[in-house]
Structure formats: structure tokens, C-alpha cells
Scaffold this active site. Sequence first.
Site, PDB file in Angstrom:
ATOM      1  N   ARG A   1       0.867  -1.185   0.000  1.00 52.55           N
ATOM      2  CA  ARG A   1       0.000   0.000   0.000  1.00 52.55           C
ATOM      3  C   ARG A   1       0.894   1.222   0.000  1.00 52.55           C
ATOM      4  NH1 ARG A   1       2.500   1.546   3.625  1.00 52.55           N
ATOM      5  NH2 ARG A   1       1.021   3.223   3.909  1.00 52.55           N
ATOM      6  N   GLY A   2       0.270   2.415  -0.017  1.00 51.52           N
ATOM      7  CA  GLY A   2       1.034   3.654  -0.141  1.00 51.52           C
ATOM      8  C   GLY A   2       1.049   4.061  -1.609  1.00 51.52           C
TER       9      GLY A   2
ATOM     10  N   ARG B   1      -7.824   0.431  -5.999  1.00 52.07           N
ATOM     11  CA  ARG B   1      -7.922   1.435  -4.942  1.00 52.07           C
ATOM     12  C   ARG B   1      -8.124   2.789  -5.634  1.00 52.07           C
ATOM     13  NH1 ARG B   1      -4.206   1.265  -0.026  1.00 52.07           N
ATOM     14  NH2 ARG B   1      -6.068   2.267   0.820  1.00 52.07           N
TER      15      ARG B   1
ATOM     16  N   GLN C   1      -1.495   1.676  10.243  1.00 50.24           N
ATOM     17  CA  GLN C   1      -0.256   1.792   9.463  1.00 50.24           C
ATOM     18  C   GLN C   1       0.837   2.498  10.269  1.00 50.24           C
ATOM     19  OE1 GLN C   1      -3.298   2.521   8.306  1.00 50.24           O
ATOM     20  NE2 GLN C   1      -3.494   2.236   6.110  1.00 50.24           N
TER      21      GLN C   1
ATOM     22  N   ASP D   1      -1.848  11.022  -1.127  1.00 52.74           N
ATOM     23  CA  ASP D   1      -2.251  10.061  -2.157  1.00 52.74           C
ATOM     24  C   ASP D   1      -2.652  10.754  -3.441  1.00 52.74           C
ATOM     25  OD1 ASP D   1      -2.604   8.597   0.503  1.00 52.74           O
ATOM     26  OD2 ASP D   1      -2.640   7.029  -1.035  1.00 52.74           O
TER      27      ASP D   1
ATOM     28  N   ASN E   1      -5.125  12.554   1.800  1.00 51.92           N
ATOM     29  CA  ASN E   1      -4.223  11.625   2.496  1.00 51.92           C
ATOM     30  C   ASN E   1      -5.056  10.822   3.488  1.00 51.92           C
ATOM     31  OD1 ASN E   1      -1.490  10.670   2.887  1.00 51.92           O
ATOM     32  ND2 ASN E   1      -1.560  11.616   4.895  1.00 51.92           N
TER      33      ASN E   1
HETATM   34  O1  MRU Z   1      -4.359   3.189   2.801  1.00 51.90           O
HETATM   35  P1  MRU Z   1      -2.881   3.342   2.603  1.00 51.90           P
HETATM   36  O2  MRU Z   1      -2.080   2.672   3.668  1.00 51.90           O
HETATM   37  O3  MRU Z   1      -2.440   2.961   1.208  1.00 51.90           O
HETATM   38  O4  MRU Z   1      -2.660   4.897   2.745  1.00 51.90           O
HETATM   39  C1  MRU Z   1      -1.390   5.420   2.617  1.00 51.90           C
HETATM   40  C2  MRU Z   1      -1.336   6.849   2.947  1.00 51.90           C
HETATM   41  O5  MRU Z   1      -2.316   7.512   3.188  1.00 51.90           O
HETATM   42  C3  MRU Z   1      -0.016   7.478   2.870  1.00 51.90           C
HETATM   43  O6  MRU Z   1       0.029   8.569   3.734  1.00 51.90           O
HETATM   44  C4  MRU Z   1       0.192   7.951   1.453  1.00 51.90           C
HETATM   45  O7  MRU Z   1       0.121   6.933   0.519  1.00 51.90           O
HETATM   46  C5  MRU Z   1       1.393   8.762   1.403  1.00 51.90           C
HETATM   47  S1  MRU Z   1       2.536   8.457   0.128  1.00 51.90           S
HETATM   48  C6  MRU Z   1       3.865   7.669   0.747  1.00 51.90           C
END
Ligand code: MRU
Length: 372
Positions: free
Chosen positions: A54-55, A95, A208, A249, A259
Site C-alpha cells: 500500500r502507499g 484502490r 499503518q 495520495d 491523504n
Molecule cells: O491506505 P494506505 O495505507 O495505502 O494509505 C497510505 C497513505 O495515506 C499514505 O500517507 C500515502 O500513501 C502517502 S505516500 C507515501
Amino acid sequence: MKAGGRHFETIWLKPGDPSVVQVIDQRFLPFDFVIEDLTNEEEVFTAIRDMHIRGAPLIGAAAAFGIYLAQLNSGKHTSPDAFLQQTARRLKSARPTAVNLSFCVDRMIMAIAEGSGRREKNERALETVLEIVDEERENSKKIGEQGVSLIEAASRRKTGEPVNILTHCNAGWLACIDYGTATAPIYKAHEMGIPVHVWVDETRPRNQGSRLTAWEMAENGVPYTLIADNTGGHLMQKGLVDMVLVGSDRTTIRGDVANKIGTYLKALAAHDNGVPFYAAMPSSSIDWSVEDGLSEIPIEERGGDELLYLETYTGGKWVRTPVARSDTPVYNAGFDITPARLVTALITERGICKAEKSAIFDLFHDKNTKLL
Ligand code: MRU
């Protein structure tokens, strides 16, 4: 960055077998370090949707690998082009909020279309996915080099006392190829010997923060303290936060930042307490077609079970325990929008700028289609 004392990135081709993509399966962190083999586009889709990885930058790169694997497999299909298009749509749907996903998928499809014949198309797919990985690694590194100036300045103001940084979710190397977005300036400062201390909030409901960011900090020797999500405002009132540093994001051309859910509340508390609020992102997380984050960015809604159950890790498995009546109505938004007015500055690979359209296009004038 380091895991178990060794350098790792988050995604790579299996040595000796370029038809297999390997990733760190983040579902098992911080307790077990598991590497997962992904052998086809459907496995990549599942890994993104079910958050093995993820990220924003990482799911973009992973989706690009998904298209690469689909291209290798496309010969089995009566219409390889239709199969690729269908895979592109499916991967993009895994996603919805992070714009990196569609950006990388479209780039792969365009690169493959330029090749003639299967062999050349396979080569174009491989070249392009490796380019994406290299660029994202480099973007994160540069975000670190750009953003560290803000930490350096805070350190000078504090005459060398540790700079207290509040982060949210995991915008670390696990969310990217390496270094991270929000964490890149932190790792850079740590490497330069600037004392830093990171407030890591849990980031419910998927944790996370406590599961991933805390693990990253520990593995890389950065001082940190885990806090509950609701503690940030209290720490700011007490003067214990020098800056908030988060990832994104999807950022709009006027600087609204999507985000992880809860980011907006951190920004409100930062605004009320005069604490600078920075969002770090590579340009691949900027949606050049969107201006107003609140009305135009799709917000992922996740399943209610994430709120109805708590998970504990027992015997190598996550075990669910109910924490609410099973018939409890749930609303579980995965992201929120922090309006540009609450963002002190954006940290990108090309520099730091105000969260304003003109300042963003000053750095990225090549993206301004109106000028081209
Ligand atoms: O739901 P996730 O774990 O994919 O969300 C990730 C985030 O919100 C991060 O802050 C985001 O991707 C930042 S980029 C490294």
C-alpha cells in the site's frame, strides 16, 4: 532503507526469473518479514486491493508491474490488446484515491502500444516499469534532500534540541520504493546527524502508524514515540510538535491534499497552534486534471469490519476480536482532504512550494498544458 540490518526496497523482479515480481508483504509487519511472489496480473490486483502492499507511489509501481505481467501473459488471449485494456481497468479499480495507480497504468499501456510485435512490446513493458521504479526511488531521495532544509532550520531555531515531527499513517519507504515521502526528510536529517524525534500516531483503523511507521523508525534507528490518533492536538498545545509532516495520495493543482483519514484533523490542530503543516509527495501523486479536492477526488470507502473488530497477531496469523455489536452501522472512509489553506508548503522532488496553483506550476511548468 534497512530491515533486519539489510537494505531492502519494497518491490523488485525475482533474481533470475523476470516473470515473477517480489514484494514485502506488509500484512505481516511488524511481526514477520514475508516476501510474496506475484506471478500474474490478478495476483498483483489482489495484493493492491487487499493491502499486502500500500502507499501511493508503491501501488503505482505495483500496478505498472501488473501491466508488465499482463503483457507477458497476453499471448494466451485471443485479443491481447483487449486483455491489456481490461487489466488496466481492473488494476485502476483496485484502490480509487491514489492517483499514482492510473498514472502508472496509463504510462505502461502507452509504452506497450509503441512497440510492434510481441517481443518489442515485452521489452517496452520491462523498460518502462523499471524506469518507473528508478524515477520513484529518485523522487523520494530528492524529496528527502529538499525537505531536510525545513528540519535543519527548525533544528537551528531549537539550538540543536531534537526536532519533534508528527507524522500520520505510513508515508515511509514501505509506501514507496525506498526512503518514503514524509519520512525521506526525516531519514536524511537523521543521516546528517540532526537530532529528530518522531511522534508516530496509530492511524486507526488499519494501524499503518503503529504497525509500519514505528517498525521503520525502529529498524533505521530514528527516535520515535507511538501515540494514539487523538493525541496530536494535545502535544501541539503543549509545544511538543515542531512540524507536522505527512504524505499524500493525491494532490490537486491548487494544493489540496488527499491523504489517510485523520490528516485533516492534524492540519486543523496545527493551524490552531501555529505549527507548520507540510505534505510531501512526488509529482506522480499530483493530479494535473483536478483543482478542487473536496468535490473531485474519489474517497475510498472501506469495509465495516475494520471498525467492528480488532486484530491481534497470534501464532503467525491475525485473529479478529469483535469490539462492537456485529449489526452496528459503520462508515469507514479511508482518506480525507486537507484544503490548501491549511497546508504550509508542499515538498516535492523539484523543491518546496506554497500550496498554490501558481507556485506548483512554477516548479512544474512542463505539466501546465495551458502553457504548452
Ligand atoms: O491506505 P494506505 O495505507 O495505502 O494509505 C497510505 C497513505 O495515506 C499514505 O500517507 C500515502 O500513501 C502517502 S505516500 C507515501
